[in-house]
Enzyme design. Sequence first.
Site, PDB file in Angstrom:
ATOM      1  N   ALA A 281       0.843  -1.197   0.000  1.00 21.90           N
ATOM      2  CA  ALA A 281       0.000   0.000   0.000  1.00 21.90           C
ATOM      3  C   ALA A 281       0.873   1.239   0.000  1.00 21.90           C
ATOM      4  O   ALA A 281       1.955   1.256   0.594  1.00 21.90           O
ATOM      5  CB  ALA A 281      -0.907   0.010   1.229  1.00 21.90           C
ATOM      6  N   LYS A 282       0.364   2.264  -0.686  1.00 16.57           N
ATOM      7  CA  LYS A 282       1.070   3.549  -0.687  1.00 16.57           C
ATOM      8  C   LYS A 282       1.239   4.023   0.749  1.00 16.57           C
ATOM      9  O   LYS A 282       2.290   4.528   1.137  1.00 16.57           O
ATOM     10  CB  LYS A 282       0.232   4.597  -1.436  1.00 16.57           C
ATOM     11  CG  LYS A 282       0.122   4.362  -2.912  1.00 16.57           C
ATOM     12  CD  LYS A 282      -0.970   5.263  -3.519  1.00 16.57           C
ATOM     13  CE  LYS A 282      -1.400   4.717  -4.865  1.00 16.57           C
ATOM     14  NZ  LYS A 282      -2.666   5.271  -5.336  1.00 16.57           N
TER      15      LYS A 282
END
Length: 297
Positions: free
Chosen positions: A268-269
Amino acid sequence: MPAPPVSGKPVFRFAPSPNGRLHLGHALSALTNEALARRFGGRLLLRIEDIDRTRCRPEFERGIVEELAWLGIAFEPGPRRQSEHFDDYGRALAALRRRGLVYPCFCSRAEIREAVAIREAAGAPWPADPDGAPLYPGLCKGLDSDEAARRIGAGEPHVLRLDMAAALAAAGRPLGYGVFDARGARQAVTSAPGRWGDVVLARKEVPTSYHLSVVVDDALQGVSHVVRGRDLEAATDVHVLLQNLLDLPTPLYHFHPLLRDGEGHKLAKSRGSESLSALREGGVTAQAIRRRLGFAF
Ligand code: GLU
């Protein structure tokens, strides 16, 4: 709502949000879309999901386009940018409002937390949605419409929620959709949108939501095959309900596995997963990424 473009070919789309750099999980999703579009002789569209104007940035969009080109994925020209289509989402929202399926909610997050805590203190644990957030306890649901109009007129911040019970009653039948696999085999699955409760469909600062815009765009773009990660499998139930209420076609769906980091968390960012641009700058080739993800040229 205009009819989707007529095309004999299946239509696939990859729909990233430009709120950060793409990571390997996005590459997997884009490459799975490419591989399945190719296998089924389909078209491949790119959609930029940038409704959140505070988190999305043009440089991230440029990065997405650049990294996808670097990976060698060819999309049809002219990506659809959601921020340019708020009118389309507004029309869909208006249709749901006319049917009495949407209500304004003035609760802050703290008020919702407090209402949930009070209910939990009184007995059973309060139910959560599939993402783990407590279901909205319905505080504003019975609000008198004159009172709601007055508060809106006075500029009180509010969101618009789907009245899930009314929406399920309006749908009037069990809902479901088809899942397809890489060999083209299909399987029917039933959906249970009620487990999401009264989801938010629009906010003041963002006059739509992920759920609403994705459903409207898939229909407007004539998307027939949605390929997305398993993290969006449960949300698909809401999408199928909205398609039913808005009289839009339901595409076929394919959910690909998620890539996880060493600790088992999905990439995930927000977790700072290594970006494709960093890998690229570090000398990793597009071919190596394709090979690593199981998509050799
Ligand atoms: N924009 C969503 C994301 O980046 C995915 C879109 C979808 O498949 O609905 O997670």
